[in-house]
Design a protein around this motif. Structure first.
Motif, mmCIF file in Angstrom:
data_model
loop_
_atom_site.group_PDB
_atom_site.id
_atom_site.type_symbol
_atom_site.label_atom_id
_atom_site.label_comp_id
_atom_site.label_asym_id
_atom_site.label_seq_id
_atom_site.Cartn_x
_atom_site.Cartn_y
_atom_site.Cartn_z
ATOM 1 N N ALA A 6 -30.318 -7.991 -18.405
ATOM 2 C CA ALA A 6 -29.542 -7.818 -19.628
ATOM 3 C C ALA A 6 -28.052 -7.925 -19.329
ATOM 4 C CB ALA A 6 -29.866 -6.486 -20.291
ATOM 5 N N GLU A 7 -27.617 -7.369 -18.202
ATOM 6 C CA GLU A 7 -26.211 -7.479 -17.809
ATOM 7 C C GLU A 7 -25.841 -8.939 -17.572
ATOM 8 O OE1 GLU A 7 -25.448 -4.994 -14.434
ATOM 9 O OE2 GLU A 7 -26.075 -3.185 -15.487
ATOM 10 N N HIS A 8 -26.734 -9.687 -16.964
ATOM 11 C CA HIS A 8 -26.488 -11.119 -16.732
ATOM 12 C C HIS A 8 -26.330 -11.837 -18.063
ATOM 13 C CE1 HIS A 8 -28.541 -11.278 -12.501
ATOM 14 N NE2 HIS A 8 -27.465 -10.533 -12.514
ATOM 15 N N HIS A 52 -10.113 -18.236 -16.664
ATOM 16 C CA HIS A 52 -11.336 -18.732 -17.312
ATOM 17 C C HIS A 52 -12.430 -18.962 -16.275
ATOM 18 C CE1 HIS A 52 -10.104 -19.193 -21.472
ATOM 19 N NE2 HIS A 52 -8.973 -19.772 -21.074
ATOM 20 N N VAL A 53 -12.059 -19.558 -15.157
ATOM 21 C CA VAL A 53 -13.036 -19.816 -14.095
ATOM 22 C C VAL A 53 -13.580 -18.495 -13.560
ATOM 23 C CG1 VAL A 53 -13.329 -20.711 -11.745
ATOM 24 C CG2 VAL A 53 -12.151 -22.089 -13.480
ATOM 25 N N LYS A 54 -12.722 -17.501 -13.454
ATOM 26 C CA LYS A 54 -13.177 -16.186 -12.970
ATOM 27 C C LYS A 54 -14.233 -15.603 -13.913
ATOM 28 C CE LYS A 54 -11.617 -11.783 -11.228
ATOM 29 N NZ LYS A 54 -10.480 -10.952 -10.845
ATOM 30 N N ALA A 55 -14.025 -15.723 -15.224
ATOM 31 C CA ALA A 55 -15.023 -15.239 -16.192
ATOM 32 C C ALA A 55 -16.338 -16.002 -16.023
ATOM 33 C CB ALA A 55 -14.494 -15.375 -17.617
ATOM 34 N N LEU A 56 -16.242 -17.306 -15.786
ATOM 35 C CA LEU A 56 -17.452 -18.104 -15.571
ATOM 36 C C LEU A 56 -18.142 -17.724 -14.265
ATOM 37 C CD1 LEU A 56 -16.048 -21.562 -16.737
ATOM 38 C CD2 LEU A 56 -17.757 -20.171 -17.934
ATOM 39 N N GLU A 57 -17.340 -17.433 -13.244
ATOM 40 C CA GLU A 57 -17.897 -16.985 -11.954
ATOM 41 C C GLU A 57 -18.604 -15.644 -12.108
ATOM 42 O OE1 GLU A 57 -15.515 -18.075 -8.053
ATOM 43 O OE2 GLU A 57 -14.183 -17.248 -9.578
ATOM 44 N N GLN A 58 -17.957 -14.709 -12.801
ATOM 45 C CA GLN A 58 -18.552 -13.381 -12.974
ATOM 46 C C GLN A 58 -19.860 -13.451 -13.745
ATOM 47 O OE1 GLN A 58 -15.195 -11.337 -14.739
ATOM 48 N NE2 GLN A 58 -14.526 -10.550 -12.762
ATOM 49 N N LEU A 80 -27.637 -20.164 -16.911
ATOM 50 C CA LEU A 80 -27.839 -20.884 -18.174
ATOM 51 C C LEU A 80 -29.329 -20.987 -18.477
ATOM 52 C CD1 LEU A 80 -25.259 -23.809 -18.095
ATOM 53 C CD2 LEU A 80 -25.311 -21.879 -19.669
ATOM 54 N N ALA A 81 -30.128 -21.211 -17.461
ATOM 55 C CA ALA A 81 -31.576 -21.295 -17.644
ATOM 56 C C ALA A 81 -32.126 -19.954 -18.133
ATOM 57 C CB ALA A 81 -32.257 -21.724 -16.352
ATOM 58 N N GLU A 82 -31.617 -18.853 -17.588
ATOM 59 C CA GLU A 82 -32.058 -17.527 -18.033
ATOM 60 C C GLU A 82 -31.701 -17.304 -19.499
ATOM 61 O OE1 GLU A 82 -30.303 -14.711 -15.330
ATOM 62 O OE2 GLU A 82 -31.557 -15.354 -13.656
ATOM 63 N N ALA A 83 -30.493 -17.710 -19.891
ATOM 64 C CA ALA A 83 -30.084 -17.567 -21.297
ATOM 65 C C ALA A 83 -30.945 -18.460 -22.188
ATOM 66 C CB ALA A 83 -28.605 -17.911 -21.454
ATOM 67 N N HIS A 84 -31.234 -19.653 -21.718
ATOM 68 C CA HIS A 84 -32.094 -20.565 -22.478
ATOM 69 C C HIS A 84 -33.480 -19.964 -22.675
ATOM 70 C CE1 HIS A 84 -34.909 -23.930 -23.011
ATOM 71 N NE2 HIS A 84 -33.946 -24.407 -23.783
ATOM 72 N N ASP A 85 -34.030 -19.372 -21.629
ATOM 73 C CA ASP A 85 -35.345 -18.737 -21.730
ATOM 74 C C ASP A 85 -35.325 -17.624 -22.765
ATOM 75 O OD1 ASP A 85 -36.255 -20.452 -19.785
ATOM 76 O OD2 ASP A 85 -36.192 -18.959 -18.173
ATOM 77 N N TRP A 86 -34.257 -16.835 -22.759
ATOM 78 C CA TRP A 86 -34.137 -15.730 -23.713
ATOM 79 C C TRP A 86 -34.052 -16.277 -25.137
ATOM 80 C CZ3 TRP A 86 -30.547 -13.944 -27.277
ATOM 81 C CH2 TRP A 86 -30.725 -12.630 -27.719
#
Length: 117
Positions: A6-8, A52-58, A80-86
């Motif tokens: 969920a945090e991810h 912005h890159v730091k937010a994407l990294e986190q 992204l795959a995890e979000a897609h699955d959700w």
């Protein structure tokens, strides 16, 4: 484990909420880019692009490596795959609902009129 996932998802959706970060991710689907290259289309400073890159990294969406003074960024598709699955669960939900609506709309007009009485 569920909380960790969920945090991810929270981090991914937070990162994707910004149009600049979404555009940066899209650019990274084509090739690895330096932070300067990611900043260029937006006419922003290295520092702003780096935030912005730091937010994407986190969020686990981007991996950064340093070559001398150049920071290179690469797309990390796992999150992204995890979000897609959700999201897929909800896609199935809406697809079923839209199929139901289509069946209802395709019923002969006489049946529809009778049900309104």
């Amino acid at each position: 484990m569920v909380e960790h996932k969920a945090e991810h998802l929270d981090a991914v959706f937070h990162a994707l909420a910004d149009p600049t970060r979404r555009a940066m991710l899209h650019s990274l689907t084509l090739a690895e880019r330096s932070i300067g290259e990611l900043a260029n289309p937006f006419r922003m400073s290295f520092a702003a692009a780096s935030k912005h890159v730091k937010a994407l990294e986190q969020a686990g969406l981007v991996r950064r490596r340093i070559e001398g003074r150049t920071h290179m960024c690469q797309l990390e598709p796992k999150r992204l795959a995890e979000a897609h699955d959700w999201l897929s669960f909800y896609e199935r939900f809406w697809t079923m609902r839209l199929d139901d609506l289509e069946r209802e709309l395709r019923k002969p007009e006489k049946l529809t009129r009778r049900s309104k009485r």
